[in-house]
Enzyme design. Structure first.
Site, PDB file in Angstrom:
ATOM      1  N   SER A 469       0.821  -1.214   0.000  1.00 42.82           N
ATOM      2  CA  SER A 469       0.000   0.000   0.000  1.00 42.82           C
ATOM      3  C   SER A 469       0.856   1.266   0.000  1.00 42.82           C
ATOM      4  CB  SER A 469      -0.945  -0.040   1.200  1.00 42.82           C
ATOM      5  OG  SER A 469      -1.963   0.906   1.090  1.00 42.82           O
ATOM      6  N   ASP A 480      10.136   5.810 -10.060  1.00 41.08           N
ATOM      7  CA  ASP A 480       9.725   6.513 -11.276  1.00 41.08           C
ATOM      8  C   ASP A 480      10.496   7.819 -11.471  1.00 41.08           C
ATOM      9  OD1 ASP A 480       7.970   4.508 -11.836  1.00 41.08           O
ATOM     10  OD2 ASP A 480       6.194   5.551 -11.093  1.00 41.08           O
ATOM     11  N   LYS A 494      -0.674  -4.367  -3.339  1.00 48.03           N
ATOM     12  CA  LYS A 494      -1.949  -3.751  -2.952  1.00 48.03           C
ATOM     13  C   LYS A 494      -2.024  -2.339  -3.532  1.00 48.03           C
ATOM     14  CE  LYS A 494      -4.739  -2.301   1.015  1.00 48.03           C
ATOM     15  NZ  LYS A 494      -4.716  -0.860   0.683  1.00 48.03           N
TER      16      LYS A 494
END
Length: 752
Positions: A469, A480, A494
């Site tokens: 999460s 990224d 998740k």
């Protein structure tokens, strides 16, 4: 496996029980029935789930079938109690559980539970009878220890044989650990008796919660029903504080025992409560009479002890060093706000030799993304927050002149989404961090809007299968942006967002409590357009995979949302690690090939995976004894290596933290006037351990605490390797300015 022992669903329910603080003692043949408030809560929950869930699904016959299967699985996940005949007798209601909820008549699910209790008592009684027999350990037979995917047994004869093998295995484990027959019989009889004792403490609120979660999780894995007490515990976990006396309690046999005393808490400052003390009674205030709590559920005792800040509680204590007929003492304490510091962010510094120089790597361990929502709403200047704590630790690490920073998110299951965004903001200047898409397909971008970075040097993130999460949001954003090296194993997967919806808003008055729903309302996506859902975050440099994707992680759920992608957000990567990563990976592979402890751990992981795949354990004593002797020999060899003067010349050196040393010294002197010696490292974290055949509360408290202390002192091979990788990165950046300008274009001067 997800559930490795009996009564997991039952014991989980015990920890989040919903009912009153004073329990009713149930007889063995008590029939548990639903309460009117529960039938109404179920109805309102169905309406909310049908309209507000990210993936709304009608409560119809198809959903009823899913609830039916999941409810039986929740009660008997290992298929040890029900037979196929038991399931078949309820087949007629397989498509009618939707009608039960909508018609406010829960007699059927409660009837199923009462049958479960009956079967439970029958199976355990049979297990206790088996202890009077003699087992033949020379025969060649095996036991399937993970039965989650097995079929329901067809007959009583089959289930009796299953229990014969289970008890035989329990007996053999203790025999291999050196116990004699009488000790084994006594241990197992007491164990099985405790199963019955615990099962009798379940209430209609527990049953309701199990059933409602079978419904909620049939929609999607991360949607849950929380009763009032479960909701309170969830809130405590998020804010890392509660109002109480500062004792960690546990049940041992029928006693409530003090397992830990929090330093600086009312209990700790009083000096009147020690580890091992037994609580016999509680008076929740100055005027209330003492209530005996012998035999109570632990959460009921805790509920009685907790109370408003600055209020008084009295405890009837039998000291740890007193016999069962010893003299009791009465301790009066004033409740205060207790901070759960063990779950807060913590730092450490490691030094790695690099030729003639040393590289210093700061490690920040973050167990959860916590946030005290209520305190922040009140504008409390000292509200608890993961980001605030990490920011403070980064300032300290800067002063201590570390070269690199590692954020350790292993087994961090998530928490506050806003904390994940703000924590990312400590390592980037400004920009999007995560995208959210709701049920209407509307996409919103959560961004860091604060200029500047708390740390602009090189960094890394350590993850494992338990990182989920919010942890995945942070790790994905760092990856990224090209901001840091992601190290470890693929994360949980998740990629959904939950919110808390209070059902009490539908209650007719303040005295009726319907509980809360934690329901999925959105899916989050990386800024590159992908999602962590199902696939998780793939590390740049992979370490051995300790988890099992078939039994743990999003991919283990049969109704997990699929992986999808959306349009990327508008963002500019701040660094480019493509050239550097292969070099780091090559250095990593070369190093671990020569690291004995790393290789030993890899061997253990491979062995565990093979055992999971085989899913059979021999019940032949000679076979098992040979396996144990082989494992013991391997363990002794490794222990001797770890205890040798130079177990690993290239291991990172942990630099002692002055504040932590002072705290430990103060705690030690408070006990006996002596400073405790640092524990010796005699094990590797994650390595196989010798089986003693016992369950947690069957060991003495002292033995249990010593084992935990040893586990904390165990060598963390994976963390050490992650530290080495970041030390390698520092060396590359300091010797290659061209590469440094690509990896950290905004902070080249900081790595010269």
């Amino acid at each position: 496996m997800k559930k490795q022992m009996l009564l997991v669903a039952m014991l989980a329910a015990l920890s989040v029980q919903v009912g009153a603080a004073v329990p009713e003692k149930a007889a063995a043949d008590t029939v548990i029935k639903p309460q009117p408030g529960q039938t109404q809560a179920a109805l309102w929950a169905s309406r909310v789930l049908g309209k507000l869930h990210y993936k709304p699904m009608p409560l119809d016959d198809a959903m009823s079938e899913k609830i039916f299967d999941r409810y039986f699985k929740s009660l008997d996940s290992e298929k040890l109690f029900f037979t196929q005949a038991d399931i078949d007798q309820y087949t007629i209601v397989r498509t009618r559980l939707d009608d039960a909820i909508l018609g406010e008549n829960l007699s059927v699910p409660f009837g199923i539970y009462n049958l479960y209790q009956q079967r439970f008592a029958e199976r355990i009684s049979y297990a206790r009878e088996l202890l009077k027999t003699k087992f033949d350990f020379a025969t060649d037979e095996s036991y399937q220890y993970d039965r989650e995917k097995a079929d329901w047994v067809k007959s009583d004869a089959e289930i009796r044989d299953l229990w014969r093998k289970r008890v035989k295995n329990d007996w053999l484990r203790l025999k291999l650990a050196g116990k004699d027959d009488k000790s084994i019989r006594d241990t197992l009889d007491k164990r099985y008796e405790s199963y019955i004792s615990r099962s009798r403490k379940l209430t209609n609120e527990d049953v309701f919660q199990i059933f409602m979660n079978a419904y909620a999780m049939s929609i999607e894995p991360h949607t849950n029903y929380l009763g009032p007490r479960a909701s309170e515990n969830f809130d405590i976990a998020m804010r890392l504080s509660l109002e109480g006396i500062g004792c960690v309690l546990q049940t041992r046999e029928e006693y409530t025992v003090v397992r830990e005393v929090v330093p600086g808490s009312p209990a700790g400052l009083s000096g009147k409560i020690k580890v091992g003390d037994r609580i016999f009674g509680v008076a929740k205030d100055d005027k209330s009479p003492m209530t005996e709590v012998l035999g109570w559920r632990i959460d009921d005792v805790v509920a009685l002890i907790r109370g408003p800040k600055d209020s008084t509680v009295r405890l009837d204590i039998l000291p740890a060093d007193a016999g069962v007929d010893g003299k009791h003492t009465t301790v009066t304490l004033v409740r205060k706000k207790i901070s759960m510091e063990e779950q807060s962010a913590k730092k450490s510094i490691y030094e790695v030799k690099d030729g003639a120089v040393k590289r210093r790597v700061g490690v920040i361990s973050l167990p959860t993304f916590y946030l005290d929502f209520e305190a922040r709403r009140r504008n409390d200047p000292d509200y608890k927050s993961a980001t605030r704590d990490v920011a403070r630790l980064l300032v300290e690490l800067k002063k201590e002149k570390v070269d690199n920073v590692l954020i350790d998110l292993r087994n961090n299951g998530g928490g506050s989404l806003s904390e994940a965004v703000e924590l990312t903001g400590l390592f980037i200047d400004k920009g999007p961090v995560v995208q959210q898409r709701n049920a209407d397909n509307k996409v919103e971008v959560e961004s860091d809007t604060n200029a500047g970075m708390a740390w602009d040097g090189p960094m890394g993130v350590l993850i494992n299968r338990g990182s989920a999460s919010a942890s995945e949001i942070f790790a994905a954003a760092i990856q990224d942006y090209g901001r840091g090296v992601i190290i470890g194993e693929p994360s949980f997967g998740k990629g959904t967002v939950q919110t808390i919806f209070p059902l009490d808003r539908f209650a007719p008055n303040d005295k009726v409590h319907y509980g809360e729903l934690k329901l999925t309302v959105a899916q989050f996506f990386r800024i590159n357009g992908g999602t962590t859902q199902l696939r998780g975050v793939t590390p740049d440099i992979k370490l051995p995979t300790m988890g099992d994707s078939d039994t743990f992680g999003e991919s283990s759920y049969d109704n997990a949302l699929p992986w999808v992608a959306i349009k990327p957000a508008v963002y500019i990567p701040v660094g480019d690690l493509k050239e550097m990563l292969p070099i780091l990976d090559k250095k990593h592979e070369s190093r671990v090939a020569k690291d004995k402890d790393f290789q030993y751990l890899s061997e253990d992981i491979a062995l565990v995976k093979k055992q999971r795949k085989d899913n059979l354990i021999s019940l032949n004593e000679a076979v098992r004894r040979k396996e144990r002797e082989t494992q013991d020999a391997r363990a002794k060899l490794r222990e001797a290596r770890l205890l040798s003067p130079v177990p690993g010349a290239d291991d990172p050196i942990l630099i002692p933290d002055a504040k932590e040393l002072a705290k430990q010294a103060a705690a030690a002197k408070a006990g006996n006037g002596k400073t405790a010696a640092a524990p010796k490292v005699a094990a590797v974290k994650g390595a196989l351990r010798t089986d003693d055949g016992l369950q947690g509360d069957e060991r003495t408290l002292a033995a249990e605490l010593d084992a935990e202390k040893a586990a904390k002192a165990a060598k963390d091979v994976l963390l050490n390797e992650a530290v080495h990788i970041l030390a390698d990165e520092v060396s590359l950046l300091k010797t290659d300015t061209r590469m440094a300008s690509r990896v950290l274009p905004y902070a080249v001067d900081s790595v010269k």
